[in-house]
Design a protein around this motif. Structure first.
Motif, PDB file in Angstrom:
ATOM      1  N   ASP A 237       0.905  -0.976  -0.081  1.00  0.00           N
ATOM      2  CA  ASP A 237       0.054   0.107   0.153  1.00  0.00           C
ATOM      3  C   ASP A 237       0.798   1.344   0.004  1.00  0.00           C
ATOM      4  O   ASP A 237       0.739   2.346  -0.833  1.00  0.00           O
ATOM      5  CB  ASP A 237      -1.003  -0.028   1.146  1.00  0.00           C
ATOM      6  N   LEU A 238       1.820   1.436   0.920  1.00  0.00           N
ATOM      7  CA  LEU A 238       2.776   2.473   0.917  1.00  0.00           C
ATOM      8  C   LEU A 238       3.373   2.906  -0.376  1.00  0.00           C
ATOM      9  O   LEU A 238       3.479   4.142  -0.748  1.00  0.00           O
ATOM     10  CB  LEU A 238       3.762   2.474   2.082  1.00  0.00           C
ATOM     11  N   VAL A 239       4.076   1.830  -1.106  1.00  0.00           N
ATOM     12  CA  VAL A 239       4.712   2.166  -2.220  1.00  0.00           C
ATOM     13  C   VAL A 239       3.471   2.121  -3.409  1.00  0.00           C
ATOM     14  O   VAL A 239       3.891   3.146  -4.375  1.00  0.00           O
ATOM     15  CB  VAL A 239       5.737   0.994  -2.541  1.00  0.00           C
ATOM     16  N   GLY A 240       2.786   1.437  -3.617  1.00  0.00           N
ATOM     17  CA  GLY A 240       1.859   0.953  -4.645  1.00  0.00           C
ATOM     18  C   GLY A 240       0.738   2.354  -4.664  1.00  0.00           C
ATOM     19  O   GLY A 240       0.788   2.918  -5.576  1.00  0.00           O
ATOM     20  N   LYS A 241       0.115   2.299  -3.597  1.00  0.00           N
ATOM     21  CA  LYS A 241      -1.125   3.086  -3.873  1.00  0.00           C
ATOM     22  C   LYS A 241      -0.746   4.762  -3.311  1.00  0.00           C
ATOM     23  O   LYS A 241      -1.139   5.666  -3.889  1.00  0.00           O
ATOM     24  CB  LYS A 241      -2.066   2.693  -2.775  1.00  0.00           C
ATOM     25  N   VAL A 242       0.186   4.771  -2.368  1.00  0.00           N
ATOM     26  CA  VAL A 242       0.411   6.217  -2.106  1.00  0.00           C
ATOM     27  C   VAL A 242       1.419   6.638  -2.955  1.00  0.00           C
ATOM     28  O   VAL A 242       1.461   7.725  -3.177  1.00  0.00           O
ATOM     29  CB  VAL A 242       1.010   6.197  -0.486  1.00  0.00           C
ATOM     30  N   GLU A 243       2.507   6.154  -3.087  1.00  0.00           N
ATOM     31  CA  GLU A 243       3.765   6.565  -3.929  1.00  0.00           C
ATOM     32  C   GLU A 243       3.479   6.502  -5.334  1.00  0.00           C
ATOM     33  O   GLU A 243       3.905   7.578  -6.278  1.00  0.00           O
ATOM     34  CB  GLU A 243       5.032   6.128  -3.443  1.00  0.00           C
ATOM     35  N   GLN A 244       2.879   5.449  -5.826  1.00  0.00           N
ATOM     36  CA  GLN A 244       3.119   5.229  -7.287  1.00  0.00           C
ATOM     37  C   GLN A 244       1.784   5.521  -7.783  1.00  0.00           C
ATOM     38  O   GLN A 244       1.657   5.730  -9.149  1.00  0.00           O
ATOM     39  CB  GLN A 244       3.554   3.868  -7.615  1.00  0.00           C
ATOM     40  N   GLY A 245       0.693   5.523  -6.966  1.00  0.00           N
ATOM     41  CA  GLY A 245      -0.686   5.758  -7.705  1.00  0.00           C
ATOM     42  C   GLY A 245      -1.115   4.697  -8.353  1.00  0.00           C
ATOM     43  O   GLY A 245      -1.954   5.069  -9.323  1.00  0.00           O
ATOM     44  N   ILE A 246      -0.721   3.474  -8.036  1.00  0.00           N
ATOM     45  CA  ILE A 246      -1.460   2.394  -8.957  1.00  0.00           C
ATOM     46  C   ILE A 246      -2.362   1.615  -8.035  1.00  0.00           C
ATOM     47  O   ILE A 246      -2.268   1.688  -6.700  1.00  0.00           O
ATOM     48  CB  ILE A 246      -0.211   1.643  -9.267  1.00  0.00           C
ATOM     49  N   PRO A 247      -3.158   0.800  -8.444  1.00  0.00           N
ATOM     50  CA  PRO A 247      -4.269   0.013  -7.667  1.00  0.00           C
ATOM     51  C   PRO A 247      -3.707  -0.884  -6.593  1.00  0.00           C
ATOM     52  O   PRO A 247      -2.432  -1.328  -6.798  1.00  0.00           O
ATOM     53  CB  PRO A 247      -5.065  -0.674  -8.538  1.00  0.00           C
TER      54      PRO A 247
END
Length: 770
Positions: free
Chosen positions: A208-218
């Protein structure tokens, strides 16, 4: 078949063996139904080749983790087996039986956890596939719920069969042997809960921290290297860990009921606590098979209806069983080992006490289901308020979620306390019968366990199905909506089952508390001493300073245990964050979709860290009661257990419901509320959900087996504490030496744990992977 020579004077006759035989057959029927349901689940369509490829990756990772975890835990099991054999017992046969059934309890717990994980990893692709078919919502719900039904059938089947075999073989000595059975189940469950919880939440938080928050991916974007580990974690934590947790709740509650039942009701008290769960097996089968979604009805309504119907049937059949089996006078009971029971309870009716106690347990399960559902469901005000708070940022999301957790913990604790007090007041003339009534309330709650396990497994299966659908890209339109709904329902059912598991833990721990008192009393009698002349170490009064010290220490251990579990997730998640960042940084093609991420490396990191971190909480649970008991005495140890039960109840509910509220608040936003996906509100709820992950899936659920492990350790060591404190074996230096060694082990484990970095920033990006 002749009964063995018995210390407690309880012998089984032909009719008694017939009853036990029927109970054993019912347990076997549960196992057969489990196999039938399993075949039905596996017969469903396995989805597209892409779904199957992702499913295989998840299954391989989960299997590899569990195999390594079991190899690690084998060391603990062997050590505890030896220590358990060294503890005093009435005779060699009891000592051998207790140790052997410790192994059997551990093996059963591991078997159910492994079965739950393996079937869930096969079912998730079938649920994803079913969502794309005609009548997809009903089919997907049925497959997911019947997957849980398989695990539920094996939970009640193995638990009931194991306890019945012990009673058939040992009769009046069965409660002592069952202490080992329950301890084995509880110990394995605690380690699987802690280890699996660390694995799943480290992967989830990192993703969640890298995917959703940093990269904006699902959440389940295949470009995120942590997605496979996240799906693996759902299975080793929520499926394997929770299945083992509920099995040990089942086993330990039976142990407490049988120990107290022989003292309160004699022979009838030994058998009736087995008859009630046998009824629960029948109603669980009914509950699983009647779960069918009606047109326009939510899946949660369908599941709740099945629960209430099966609970109602259990209540009626349990009342009939009490009238048919139990006498209507205490004078007609067979050999209660507490000789004062008959005189103290003259004029009371054992049938009425048993019926009302069982009904209290069933009503408690229903009340917890409603209460937890209210505080964690997307349709109700608490979660909606948390969702609204996302409009003002992550800080208010976290504050509102904490508020929901605190408030729900109070009401849940009051409901559980009302149930315990209500059961206890059924027999004001005898504390032995009153404690047995509490244990019977626990067995009443057990009648719903088969459906509860099905509800719990439904959650991770639905979650994984949505993840596989998103990663494969093979589900569109209505299928996406179906899986999104099932995922949200799964979040609620997982929260509900956590609440009921907590209630079960409190009832079992309270009953075991009574078993601890019984063990102390017997040991003092054998040492020809009484609590009055044995010294202050045996004083149970709450106002005694040494008992209050025990209360404080017990509460403190729960806080320490929770802190260790959450900190372990923090450290493991830090390593995942750096690994996923590294892969994005070094392989730009990952974001472009032209390079496949290194999924296996993240799975390896989660496996390594979770197995490394589970030792410290486990050692704390085992050795803290030993340190308090041998160091301060059985009175302070009683206070220790009371403090742990009280603080553990509140802490477990707070952690579970805060996390559940944050998770479903995120779902609300992702469904298009308050700006929808990609909005600042969405980012705020993702952060809240990330904080809640180790709350609801690691620390909170792990408190359940913690309470029972500590109570069982106390029951097992109570005779040894008395032996080294008074009478012929009194040796203060040896007693204190044991306490110091136990304390040293705890201190060393905590120091080693604290030396590991607690800061994500201190974790090297190229941390070695074993």
């Amino acid at each position: 078949m002749s009964a063995p020579t018995l210390v407690q004077g309880i012998e089984l006759g032909a009719n008694d063996y017939t009853i036990l035989g029927v109970v054993a057959v019912v347990a076997v029927v549960a196992l057969i139904v489990g196999f039938v349901l399993r075949r039905e689940v596996l017969a469903a369509d396995a989805g597209t080749p892409k779904m199957q490829e992702i499913g295989r990756a998840v299954q391989e990772g989960a299997t590899a983790y569990l195999n390594r975890q079991f190899r690690t835990l084998l060391i603990f099991v062997i050590v505890v087996f030896v220590l358990l054999f060294a503890l005093p017992a009435e005779d060699l046969g009891e000592r051998i039986g207790r140790s052997i059934f410790f192994l059997i309890g551990a093996v059963f717990s591991a078997t159910i956890g492994g079965l739950g994980m393996r079937l869930a990893t096969a079912a998730n692709i079938r649920v994803a596939s079913a969502s794309t078919q005609e009548g997809g919502r009903e089919k997907a719900t049925r497959i997911a719920f019947r997957t849980g039904g398989v695990v539920g059938m094996f939970t009640v089947g193995l638990g009931l069969l194991g306890a019945t075999i012990v009673v058939m073989a040992y009769a009046g000595q069965a409660p002592k042997v069952l202490e080992g059975f329950g301890f084995g189940a509880a110990l394995l469950a605690m380690f699987m809960r802690v280890g699996g919880g660390i694995f799943t939440k480290a992967a989830d938080v990192g993703a969640d921290l890298v995917g959703k928050v940093e990269q904006g991916i699902p959440e389940d974007d295949p470009r995120n290297a942590a997605t496979i580990a996240d799906n693996v974690g759902d299975n080793v934590g929520d499926c394997a860990g929770m299945a083992a947790d509920l099995f040990e709740s089942y086993a330990v509650t039976l142990v407490a009921a049988l120990i107290l039942g022989t003292a309160a009701f004699g022979l009838q008290g030994l058998l009736f606590p087995l008859i009630v769960p046998a009824i629960g097996v029948i109603t669980a089968i009914i509950g699983v098979y009647i779960t069918r979604t009606r047109e326009g009805e939510s899946s949660l309504t369908t599941i709740n209806r099945s629960f209430y119907i099966s609970a109602g049937i259990s209540a009626v059949l349990s009342a009939v069983a009490a009238f048919l089996y139990l006498p209507n006078s205490f004078a007609d009971l067979t050999n209660p080992s507490d000789a004062d029971v008959v005189d103290a309870m003259a004029g009371s009716n054992p049938q009425v006490i048993a019926i009302v106690a069982v009904l209290i347990g069933i009503v408690l399960a229903a009340a917890i289901l409603w209460l937890t559902g209210y505080y964690t469901g997307t349709e109700d005000k608490p979660v909606q308020d948390v969702g609204k708070s996302s409009l003002t940022g992550a800080a208010t999301v976290i504050l509102s979620g904490i508020s929901v957790g605190f408030e729900s913990a109070v009401y849940t604790a009051l409901v559980i306390s009302a149930a315990v007090f209500g059961a206890f007041t059924l027999a004001t003339g005898s504390i032995t019968v009153a404690l047995f009534a509490v244990a019977l309330a626990g067995t009443g709650l057990l009648t719903t366990v088969g459906v509860i396990v099905a509800m719990d497994t439904f959650g991770p299966v639905a979650d994984n199905a949505q993840g596989i659908a998103e990663m494969s890209g093979d589900v569109e339109g209505a299928g996406v909506d179906i899986l999104t709904e099932l995922d949200a329902v799964g979040n609620t059912t997982k929260a509900i089952t956590k609440g009921i598991a907590i209630a079960t833990a409190v009832l079992a721990a309270t009953a075991l508390f009574g078993s601890y008192r019984d063990a102390i009393t017997q040991a003092l009698v054998e040492a020809q001493e009484t609590a009055v002349n044995a010294g202050t170490a045996f004083a149970f009064e709450v106002f005694a300073p040494n008992t209050l010290v025990g209360v404080i220490i017990g509460a403190a251990v729960v806080f320490m245990f929770s802190g260790l579990a959450i900190n372990a997730v923090t450290r493991a998640a830090g390593a995942i964050v750096f690994e996923v960042r590294r892969q994005f940084r070094e392989n730009p093609g990952i974001m472009e979709g032209t390079v496949r991420p290194e999924y296996g490396r993240v799975v390896d990191i989660c496996t390594r860290d979770s197995l490394r971190e589970l030792a410290t909480p486990g050692l704390l649970a085992i050795f803290a009661p030993i340190a308090v008991g041998f160091g301060l005495g059985v009175g302070p140890l009683a206070g220790y257990l009371a403090g742990a039960i009280a603080s553990g109840t509140l802490m477990a509910v707070f952690l579970a419901n805060s996390g559940g509220a944050w998770d479903n608040a995120k779902k609300l936003v992702e469904d298009g509320n308050h700006g929808g996906k990609g909005s600042p509100a969405h980012e705020a709820t993702v952060i809240g959900d990330t904080v809640g992950d180790p709350f609801k899936d690691t620390a909170g659920p792990s408190i359940n087996p913690l309470l029972k492990v500590m109570n069982l350790v106390s029951v097992l060591i109570a005779p040894a504490i008395v032996y080294f404190s008074v009478g012929d074996g009194a040796s203060t230096p040896l007693r204190l030496a044991i306490a110091l060694v136990a304390t040293a082990i705890i201190v060393a484990a905590v120091v080693v744990s604290k030396r590991r970095s607690t800061s994500i920033a201190d974790t090297p990006a190229d941390a070695p992977v074993s």
